[in-house]
Design a protein around this motif. Structure first.
Motif, PDB file in Angstrom:
ATOM      1  N   MET A  51       0.821  -1.214   0.000  1.00 24.25           N
ATOM      2  CA  MET A  51       0.000   0.000   0.000  1.00 24.25           C
ATOM      3  C   MET A  51       0.852   1.260   0.000  1.00 24.25           C
ATOM      4  N   TYR A  52       2.086   1.149   0.473  1.00 28.68           N
ATOM      5  CA  TYR A  52       2.966   2.322   0.434  1.00 28.68           C
ATOM      6  C   TYR A  52       3.224   2.720  -1.019  1.00 28.68           C
ATOM      7  N   LEU A  53       3.520   1.742  -1.877  1.00 33.55           N
ATOM      8  CA  LEU A  53       3.749   2.032  -3.287  1.00 33.55           C
ATOM      9  C   LEU A  53       2.499   2.618  -3.935  1.00 33.55           C
ATOM     10  N   HIS A  54       1.344   2.137  -3.529  1.00 38.99           N
ATOM     11  CA  HIS A  54       0.079   2.666  -4.054  1.00 38.99           C
ATOM     12  C   HIS A  54      -0.056   4.148  -3.715  1.00 38.99           C
ATOM     13  N   HIS A  55       0.159   4.492  -2.452  1.00 36.88           N
ATOM     14  CA  HIS A  55       0.038   5.892  -2.043  1.00 36.88           C
ATOM     15  C   HIS A  55       1.120   6.752  -2.679  1.00 36.88           C
ATOM     16  N   LEU A  56       2.349   6.226  -2.749  1.00 44.13           N
ATOM     17  CA  LEU A  56       3.445   6.991  -3.336  1.00 44.13           C
ATOM     18  C   LEU A  56       3.197   7.236  -4.823  1.00 44.13           C
ATOM     19  N   SER A  57       2.683   6.230  -5.531  1.00 43.06           N
ATOM     20  CA  SER A  57       2.383   6.384  -6.953  1.00 43.06           C
ATOM     21  C   SER A  57       1.301   7.440  -7.172  1.00 43.06           C
ATOM     22  N   ASN A  58       0.248   7.393  -6.361  1.00 54.25           N
ATOM     23  CA  ASN A  58      -0.813   8.397  -6.469  1.00 54.25           C
ATOM     24  C   ASN A  58      -0.306   9.792  -6.127  1.00 54.25           C
ATOM     25  N   TYR A  59       0.554   9.855  -5.123  1.00 51.74           N
ATOM     26  CA  TYR A  59       1.120  11.146  -4.731  1.00 51.74           C
ATOM     27  C   TYR A  59       1.968  11.724  -5.866  1.00 51.74           C
ATOM     28  N   THR A  60       2.820  10.888  -6.456  1.00 54.23           N
ATOM     29  CA  THR A  60       3.709  11.346  -7.528  1.00 54.23           C
ATOM     30  C   THR A  60       2.916  11.822  -8.737  1.00 54.23           C
ATOM     31  N   ARG A  61       1.856  11.103  -9.074  1.00 52.16           N
ATOM     32  CA  ARG A  61       1.021  11.485 -10.212  1.00 52.16           C
ATOM     33  C   ARG A  61       0.309  12.816  -9.947  1.00 52.16           C
ATOM     34  N   THR A  62      -0.271  12.964  -8.759  1.00 50.98           N
ATOM     35  CA  THR A  62      -0.980  14.202  -8.417  1.00 50.98           C
ATOM     36  C   THR A  62      -0.018  15.381  -8.319  1.00 50.98           C
ATOM     37  N   LEU A  63       1.184  15.124  -7.803  1.00 47.31           N
ATOM     38  CA  LEU A  63       2.208  16.171  -7.720  1.00 47.31           C
ATOM     39  C   LEU A  63       2.579  16.672  -9.108  1.00 47.31           C
ATOM     40  N   ALA A  64       2.751  15.757 -10.057  1.00 45.00           N
ATOM     41  CA  ALA A  64       3.087  16.153 -11.427  1.00 45.00           C
ATOM     42  C   ALA A  64       1.980  17.013 -12.036  1.00 45.00           C
TER      43      ALA A  64
END
Length: 367
Positions: free
Chosen positions: A145-158
């Motif tokens: 789930m950490y990778l899930h949250h990090l992936s969503n965070y990175t996408r939203t940040l971009a």
């Protein structure tokens, strides 16, 4: 947990290679530039899903070939797992037990490794990005789930950064991105804080053992989001983060990117209360990097109930202190250890009778 079989096809300088590994100690010996590190890179790739040496898959494919394959069988607590990565110009395909995974985040986490390489000195000497990657790789292997949250965070940040760069000043529109970013970021921050809280006492004790108690090693997570701690809830951290984003919105618009969040965070390292980058010697910095890596082994065991595979890429010759070398080798008694070296001279007295020795020359491995 241990890797029983490894197959490489058109990976780096390997044509086609199949290996059967010992569940205890495996040593790849050969001159520099023959492919020892490439083999360890392939093993780490099966665990992490990314190379620790390059961000481009094309660098992993043998010259004049269209596709590389890394295939491995892992014996784990709940039975064997077959992991396979196909890398090529058309993208990558990942399989677990012959079932293709729709996302790499579904592939990562089926196999755990701890890799100690000469480049690990950058954990101490390098910038914040190196230390954030250390956390991300570790949590990615043990907490899907950490990778899930990090992936969503990175996408939203971009997406938010694109708006900022284009000069979008609509407060309501930006606020909608801030809300998403704050929630995803709060999950990332809290998991990082908890991870480092668990890692700190183990890394501290490893350093004490190596230095014979002469020095005190400590570290802490420094976040650009103010007043965060493990005592706060996800909602509390998200609220703090959203407030920080709002406070810095005008600055972000001027800069054209987001200046606050876990993508800007760091780990501060201290030796006897002083900043390591400013005061520690090269030997002390290397011991700190080693302490962090060995502490990972204990963390993974606590998280998943079994030990990871330890990968040592030509580092034993670098550990000129006998205590450091013995400490690393002692780990091989409880975890599968795969070592690369140019010489067996510093290993000949430490290796047990069940160690498996491989010679590596020009992309060919022989036992």
């Amino acid at each position: 947990m241990h890797l029983t079989d490894l197959t490489l096809v058109n990976f780096r300088n390997y044509d086609e290679q199949t290996l059967r590994l010992s569940e205890h100690v495996n040593v790849f010996c050969g001159e520099n530039g023959q492919g020892k590190t490439n083999a360890l890179e392939a093993i780490a790739l099966l665990a992490i899903g990314k190379s620790h040496r390059t961000a481009k898959d094309k660098d992993l494919v043998r010259w004049n070939q269209e596709q590389a394959v890394v295939d491995g069988v892992v014996e784990a607590l709940h039975g064997p797992r077959r992991l396979r990565l196909e890398l090529g110009a058309s993208g990558r395909k990942a399989y677990v037990n012959r079932v293709q995974q729709t996302k790499m985040t579904d592939f990562v986490g089926h196999f755990q490794v701890v890799l100690f390489a000469p480049e690990d000195l950058q954990l101490v000497k390098g910038g914040p990005k190196e230390r954030r990657r250390f956390i991300d790789v570790e949590l990615g292997q043990t907490q899907p789930m950490y990778l899930h949250h990090l992936s969503n965070y990175t996408r939203t940040l971009a997406q938010r950064n694109k708006l900022l760069k284009n000069g979008i000043t609509d407060d309501a529109y930006l606020a909608s991105f801030d809300e998403q970013l704050a929630v995803y970021g709060a999950h990332v921050i809290l998991r990082r804080l908890r991870f480092l809280t668990q890692l700190q006492p183990v890394a501290h004790q490893v350093y004490v053992d190596i230095s014979e108690g002469r020095e005190d090693f400590d570290f802490r997570y420094t976040s650009t989001v103010p007043r965060v701690s493990t005592e706060l809830s996800i909602d509390d951290i998200a609220e703090q983060f959203a407030r920080a984003l709002a406070d810095r919105r005008q600055m972000d618009l001027r800069m054209g990117y987001t200046t606050v969040g876990p993508h800007r965070d760091d780990i501060q390292l201290f030796l006897n209360g002083q900043d390591v980058q400013s005061f520690a010697s090269q030997g002390q910095q290397r011991t700190i990097a080693l302490s962090l890596r060995l502490a990972e082994i204990d963390f993974i065991y606590r998280e998943i109930g079994e030990y990871p595979v330890l990968l040592l890429d030509d580092v034993l010759s670098e550990l000129d202190d006998t205590r450091q070398r013995n400490l690393v080798l002692s780990m091989s008694r409880k975890v599968q250890t795969i070592i690369t070296t140019t010489s067996l001279f510093h290993l000949e007295h430490e290796l047990t009778s069940d160690a498996r020795l491989f010679q590596v020359a020009s992309g060919i491995i022989t036992e």
